[in-house]
Design a protein around this motif. Structure first.
Motif, PDB file in Angstrom:
ATOM      1  N   MET A   1       0.825  -1.198   0.000  1.00  0.00           N
ATOM      2  CA  MET A   1       0.000   0.000   0.000  1.00  0.00           C
ATOM      3  C   MET A   1       0.869   1.261   0.000  1.00  0.00           C
ATOM      4  SD  MET A   1      -3.138   0.665  -0.120  1.00  0.00           S
ATOM      5  CE  MET A   1      -4.635   1.037   0.668  1.00  0.00           C
ATOM      6  N   LEU A   2       1.913   1.242   0.833  1.00  0.00           N
ATOM      7  CA  LEU A   2       2.815   2.388   0.911  1.00  0.00           C
ATOM      8  C   LEU A   2       3.527   2.603  -0.420  1.00  0.00           C
ATOM      9  CD1 LEU A   2       4.056   4.586   2.690  1.00  0.00           C
ATOM     10  CD2 LEU A   2       5.794   2.938   3.378  1.00  0.00           C
ATOM     11  N   MET A   3       3.878   1.499  -1.077  1.00  0.00           N
ATOM     12  CA  MET A   3       4.558   1.584  -2.373  1.00  0.00           C
ATOM     13  C   MET A   3       3.667   2.269  -3.401  1.00  0.00           C
ATOM     14  SD  MET A   3       7.272   1.075  -3.941  1.00  0.00           S
ATOM     15  CE  MET A   3       8.389  -0.214  -4.334  1.00  0.00           C
ATOM     16  N   ASN A   4       2.385   1.969  -3.402  1.00  0.00           N
ATOM     17  CA  ASN A   4       1.467   2.592  -4.342  1.00  0.00           C
ATOM     18  C   ASN A   4       1.396   4.099  -4.136  1.00  0.00           C
ATOM     19  OD1 ASN A   4       0.852   0.250  -5.646  1.00  0.00           O
ATOM     20  ND2 ASN A   4      -0.985  -0.179  -4.431  1.00  0.00           N
ATOM     21  N   LYS A   5       1.438   4.557  -2.869  1.00  0.00           N
ATOM     22  CA  LYS A   5       1.417   5.994  -2.588  1.00  0.00           C
ATOM     23  C   LYS A   5       2.680   6.660  -3.119  1.00  0.00           C
ATOM     24  CE  LYS A   5      -1.595   6.090   1.401  1.00  0.00           C
ATOM     25  NZ  LYS A   5      -1.745   6.499   2.794  1.00  0.00           N
ATOM     26  N   TRP A   6       3.831   6.023  -2.918  1.00  0.00           N
ATOM     27  CA  TRP A   6       5.092   6.589  -3.411  1.00  0.00           C
ATOM     28  C   TRP A   6       5.121   6.613  -4.935  1.00  0.00           C
ATOM     29  CZ3 TRP A   6       8.107   9.662  -0.982  1.00  0.00           C
ATOM     30  CH2 TRP A   6       8.235   9.591   0.393  1.00  0.00           C
ATOM     31  N   LEU A   7       4.608   5.569  -5.539  1.00  0.00           N
ATOM     32  CA  LEU A   7       4.561   5.514  -6.996  1.00  0.00           C
ATOM     33  C   LEU A   7       3.655   6.611  -7.543  1.00  0.00           C
ATOM     34  CD1 LEU A   7       5.394   4.082  -9.605  1.00  0.00           C
ATOM     35  CD2 LEU A   7       3.442   2.558  -9.290  1.00  0.00           C
ATOM     36  N   LYS A   8       2.501   6.776  -6.920  1.00  0.00           N
ATOM     37  CA  LYS A   8       1.569   7.821  -7.340  1.00  0.00           C
ATOM     38  C   LYS A   8       2.214   9.205  -7.153  1.00  0.00           C
ATOM     39  CE  LYS A   8      -2.845   7.386  -6.486  1.00  0.00           C
ATOM     40  NZ  LYS A   8      -4.163   7.374  -5.793  1.00  0.00           N
ATOM     41  N   PHE A   9       2.881   9.419  -6.030  1.00  0.00           N
ATOM     42  CA  PHE A   9       3.568  10.683  -5.754  1.00  0.00           C
ATOM     43  C   PHE A   9       4.651  10.939  -6.803  1.00  0.00           C
ATOM     44  CE2 PHE A   9       7.046  13.003  -3.654  1.00  0.00           C
ATOM     45  CZ  PHE A   9       6.385  14.179  -3.343  1.00  0.00           C
ATOM     46  N   PHE A  10       5.428   9.910  -7.114  1.00  0.00           N
ATOM     47  CA  PHE A  10       6.487  10.032  -8.120  1.00  0.00           C
ATOM     48  C   PHE A  10       5.907  10.370  -9.485  1.00  0.00           C
ATOM     49  CE2 PHE A  10       8.948   8.007 -11.522  1.00  0.00           C
ATOM     50  CZ  PHE A  10      10.128   8.727 -11.411  1.00  0.00           C
ATOM     51  N   LEU A  11       4.872   9.657  -9.900  1.00  0.00           N
ATOM     52  CA  LEU A  11       4.286   9.890 -11.219  1.00  0.00           C
ATOM     53  C   LEU A  11       3.660  11.283 -11.322  1.00  0.00           C
ATOM     54  CD1 LEU A  11       2.707   6.399 -11.984  1.00  0.00           C
ATOM     55  CD2 LEU A  11       4.786   7.407 -12.952  1.00  0.00           C
ATOM     56  N   LEU A  12       3.024  11.750 -10.265  1.00  0.00           N
ATOM     57  CA  LEU A  12       2.462  13.100 -10.271  1.00  0.00           C
ATOM     58  C   LEU A  12       3.578  14.143 -10.344  1.00  0.00           C
ATOM     59  CD1 LEU A  12      -0.509  12.853  -7.729  1.00  0.00           C
ATOM     60  CD2 LEU A  12      -0.629  13.319 -10.181  1.00  0.00           C
ATOM     61  N   GLY A  13       4.670  13.907  -9.624  1.00  0.00           N
ATOM     62  CA  GLY A  13       5.820  14.818  -9.676  1.00  0.00           C
ATOM     63  C   GLY A  13       6.423  14.854 -11.067  1.00  0.00           C
ATOM     64  N   LEU A  14       6.558  13.682 -11.674  1.00  0.00           N
ATOM     65  CA  LEU A  14       7.105  13.591 -13.029  1.00  0.00           C
ATOM     66  C   LEU A  14       6.197  14.308 -14.022  1.00  0.00           C
ATOM     67  CD1 LEU A  14       9.346  12.407 -14.818  1.00  0.00           C
ATOM     68  CD2 LEU A  14       7.933  10.364 -15.056  1.00  0.00           C
ATOM     69  N   LEU A  15       4.900  14.120 -13.884  1.00  0.00           N
ATOM     70  CA  LEU A  15       3.943  14.811 -14.747  1.00  0.00           C
ATOM     71  C   LEU A  15       4.060  16.325 -14.566  1.00  0.00           C
ATOM     72  CD1 LEU A  15       1.584  14.709 -16.747  1.00  0.00           C
ATOM     73  CD2 LEU A  15       0.047  14.557 -14.784  1.00  0.00           C
ATOM     74  N   GLY A  16       4.221  16.765 -13.339  1.00  0.00           N
ATOM     75  CA  GLY A  16       4.394  18.193 -13.059  1.00  0.00           C
ATOM     76  C   GLY A  16       5.632  18.758 -13.736  1.00  0.00           C
TER      77      GLY A  16
END
Length: 118
Positions: free
Chosen positions: A1-16
């Protein structure tokens, strides 16, 4: 579950970052950056895809002198092999203000255009 949050955070940062870079490129009209990213590596034919600036010749351009030994001096076999291996298109040796050796490959000639990687 924690990994999914980090992945989502990373992908949103990359998109930004991608959005910010695109806004910068568009707002500064530096569209060549898109071409540089698309083509990725420098090539001798880059003049065909990037803008060029023609430089006017001098009022009285001087022709290169041709040596009396022009193309009579052979390149060492190792040098010929190296030039073939690295897919050279031209090789020029100037000695004492005169052209001594001039060779072209792959259909190029003294009037061909290409980028220079001297």
């Amino acid at each position: 579950m924690l990994m999914n949050k980090w992945l989502k955070f990373f992908l949103l940062g990359l998109l930004g970052v991608v959005v910010i870079l695109n806004v910068y490129i568009i707002s500064t009209s530096q569209f060549y950056i898109y071409k540089a990213l698309y083509y990725n590596f420098a090539d001798i034919d880059d003049y065909k895809i990037f803008p060029n600036r023609e430089i006017a010749p001098a009022d009285q351009p001087e022709e290169w002198k041709i040596s009396s030994f022009y193309n009579k001096v052979s390149l060492p076999e190792e040098t010929e092999k190296l030039l073939a291996d690295i897919e050279s298109i031209a090789f020029l040796v100037i000695k004492d203000d005169s052209i001594l050796i001039e060779k072209y490959w792959q259909g190029y000639s003294d009037s061909s255009l290409s980028g220079s990687f001297s």
